[in-house]
Design an enzyme around this catalytic site. Structure first.
Site, PDB file in Angstrom:
ATOM      1  N   ALA A  45     -11.351   3.498  -1.056  1.00  0.00           N
ATOM      2  CA  ALA A  45     -11.496   4.830  -1.630  1.00  0.00           C
ATOM      3  C   ALA A  45     -10.720   4.995  -2.927  1.00  0.00           C
ATOM      4  CB  ALA A  45     -11.051   5.879  -0.606  1.00  0.00           C
ATOM      5  N   LYS A  46      -9.588   4.329  -3.050  1.00  0.00           N
ATOM      6  CA  LYS A  46      -8.757   4.469  -4.253  1.00  0.00           C
ATOM      7  C   LYS A  46      -9.476   3.920  -5.479  1.00  0.00           C
ATOM      8  CE  LYS A  46      -5.232   2.301  -2.405  1.00  0.00           C
ATOM      9  NZ  LYS A  46      -5.706   2.141  -1.020  1.00  0.00           N
ATOM     10  N   LYS A 193     -12.655  -1.917  12.232  1.00  0.00           N
ATOM     11  CA  LYS A 193     -12.278  -0.813  11.355  1.00  0.00           C
ATOM     12  C   LYS A 193     -13.086  -0.882  10.072  1.00  0.00           C
ATOM     13  CE  LYS A 193      -8.336  -0.490   8.976  1.00  0.00           C
ATOM     14  NZ  LYS A 193      -6.866  -0.420   8.760  1.00  0.00           N
ATOM     15  N   LYS A 195     -13.851   1.230   6.198  1.00  0.00           N
ATOM     16  CA  LYS A 195     -13.278   2.150   5.226  1.00  0.00           C
ATOM     17  C   LYS A 195     -14.179   3.376   5.056  1.00  0.00           C
ATOM     18  CE  LYS A 195      -9.821  -0.570   4.044  1.00  0.00           C
ATOM     19  NZ  LYS A 195      -8.397  -0.192   4.081  1.00  0.00           N
ATOM     20  N   ASN A 226      -7.646   5.688   3.445  1.00  0.00           N
ATOM     21  CA  ASN A 226      -6.764   5.249   2.354  1.00  0.00           C
ATOM     22  C   ASN A 226      -6.240   6.400   1.500  1.00  0.00           C
ATOM     23  OD1 ASN A 226      -8.682   2.435   2.501  1.00  0.00           O
ATOM     24  ND2 ASN A 226      -6.464   2.190   2.398  1.00  0.00           N
ATOM     25  N   GLU A 276       1.471   2.743   6.716  1.00  0.00           N
ATOM     26  CA  GLU A 276       1.472   1.417   6.095  1.00  0.00           C
ATOM     27  C   GLU A 276       2.060   1.398   4.696  1.00  0.00           C
ATOM     28  OE1 GLU A 276      -2.631   0.512   3.893  1.00  0.00           O
ATOM     29  OE2 GLU A 276      -2.931   0.907   6.020  1.00  0.00           O
ATOM     30  N   HIS A 326       0.425  -2.970   9.863  1.00  0.00           N
ATOM     31  CA  HIS A 326      -0.500  -3.203   8.767  1.00  0.00           C
ATOM     32  C   HIS A 326      -0.423  -4.631   8.242  1.00  0.00           C
ATOM     33  CE1 HIS A 326      -1.129  -3.238   4.269  1.00  0.00           C
ATOM     34  NE2 HIS A 326      -2.299  -2.787   4.675  1.00  0.00           N
TER      35      HIS A 326
END
Length: 396
Positions: A45-46, A193, A195, A226, A276, A326
């Site tokens: 996402a970043k 998992k 994102k 995130n 994390e 993490h």
């Protein structure tokens, strides 16, 4: 960049390695800066919101320690994107303070390393630069005892359930994500998992819906935003994700928003996970004591090594939290095995080329190796990816 010549620290620091006394002493330290290339650029996402560029490599700072009596330890820290050369530079500055010291005094040596660089802070890069030394000292201690690190710490289990992250990045097309899900399950992964945090929330929901249908209702599924959402968006997304029976929603808010995470944890049935990105015991303590998550997610290299990680585990266990550390499964497998409550281990195969040994997973769990210490040695490939190295002291 070509690999540089190995450099040496000051003569006075080397002389300290010859300290006399009955106890064993640290005689030699080698630091190495290596860059692990990733096969394809990674985006979460970043990246989609312009805060970061795609991840193409991981910087690794390795520490090798040998004592006067011939005992050895290996530790490492890492940085994604910027920061690796900074970690390495700070580690080189503080390394000589360990020469001539008793390697058994790990907690005292952690404090010594911390205060050596305290004028630039006691969290962030300065603490992460301590991690390679601290982890190497714990590895050495367990090897000297002839025990896996988990057994030295006091294991609660011989294997740890694990989930996979690397197949579900936002940069991965949905069809490929579904293929990765099938491949992970076939390899023996116990959870998946993916994102989330796409600018179009409908995209997130479509991807989660498709993966849940592929996995079935009962297979553990987690999502990771995130730190993408603000409080209002996070509440809406958590509500929209409730029907999918997720194991957790990770980092829905900024890593330092303890109150916001606590509100989400109290409001929704789906557990909240975070931690994390924190880089000190104190930061984790603030998060834990605020009841900000159901799963805490410390990262040993980021918090300064195993010494600080153990303190975080003890506080989290007191508060009844579940654990899902993490990254860096090569370290966290042992620490997870020593946590009283059944944890999750994050499976990332990225670091495998750096080591000669491999971990074994089966039936959704990863076995704790019976090799002494962490159970890893640096590969020739790790040496080939090394761009700089420095030594202090003398090899016994």
């Amino acid at each position: 960049m070509s690999r540089s010549e190995t450099s040496h620290f000051s003569a006075s620091a080397q002389a300290a390695a010859q300290s006399d006394g009955g106890a064993d002493r640290i005689a030699w330290i080698k630091l190495s800066l290596a860059f692990l290339p990733l096969p394809t650029p990674i985006s979460d996402a970043k990246v989609f919101t312009g805060r970061q560029k795609p991840l193409t490599e991981v910087a690794m700072v390795f520490c090798e320690i040998r004592t006067r009596d011939g005992h050895e330890g290996l530790g490492f820290a890492y940085s994604k994107r910027a920061g690796g050369p900074g970690l390495y530079a700070h580690a080189k500055e503080i390394a000589p303070t360990l020469l001539g010291e008793d390697p058994s005094d790990i907690q005292r040596l952690w404090d010594q390393l911390c205060w050596a660089g305290a004028s630039v802070g006691r969290s962030g890069l300065t603490v992460q630069a301590i991690a390679p030394f601290d982890i190497a000292l714990w590895d050495l201690k367990a090897k000297r005892a002839g025990l896996p690190l988990a057994k030295l710490l006091g294991a609660h289990r011989d294997s740890v359930r694990l989930y996979n992250t690397s197949g579900g990045f936002l940069s991965t097309p949905l069809d490929q994500v579904l293929d990765n899900v099938d491949a992970s399950r076939a390899r023996g992964i116990g959870g998946i998992k993916i994102k989330v945090g796409h600018p179009d929330h409908a995209v997130d929901l479509r991807r989660v819906d498709a993966v849940r249908k592929r996995l079935g209702d009962d297979f553990p599924l987690m999502v990771d935003a995130n730190q993408q959402w603000d409080r209002m968006t996070a509440a809406r997304m958590c509500r929209a994700l409730e029907p999918y029976a997720l194991t957790w929603i990770e980092e829905p808010l900024d890593a330092y928003d303890a109150k916001g995470h606590a509100a989400l944890a109290a409001a929704f049935d789906t557990p909240i996970a975070t931690g994390e990105m924190l880089t000190s015991f104190r930061e984790h303590a603030e998060l834990i004591e605020a009841h900000a998550s159901d799963f805490f997610q410390p990262d040993a290299p980021r918090v300064g090594g195993i010494t600080q990680f153990i303190k975080i585990m003890q506080l989290a266990d007191y508060h009844g939290l579940s654990m899902a550390p993490h990254f860096a499964m090569e370290i966290h497998l042992h620490l997870s095995a020593a946590y009283p409550r059944e944890p999750w281990l994050e499976h990332f195969e990225w670091l495998e080329p750096l080591f000669n040994e491999r971990l074994v997973m089966r039936e959704g769990r990863m076995d704790v190796p019976d090799r002494p210490g962490l159970g890893f040695s640096l590969s020739d490939q790790a040496r080939a990816w090394t761009r700089d190295s420095a030594e202090c002291g003398r090899q016994p």
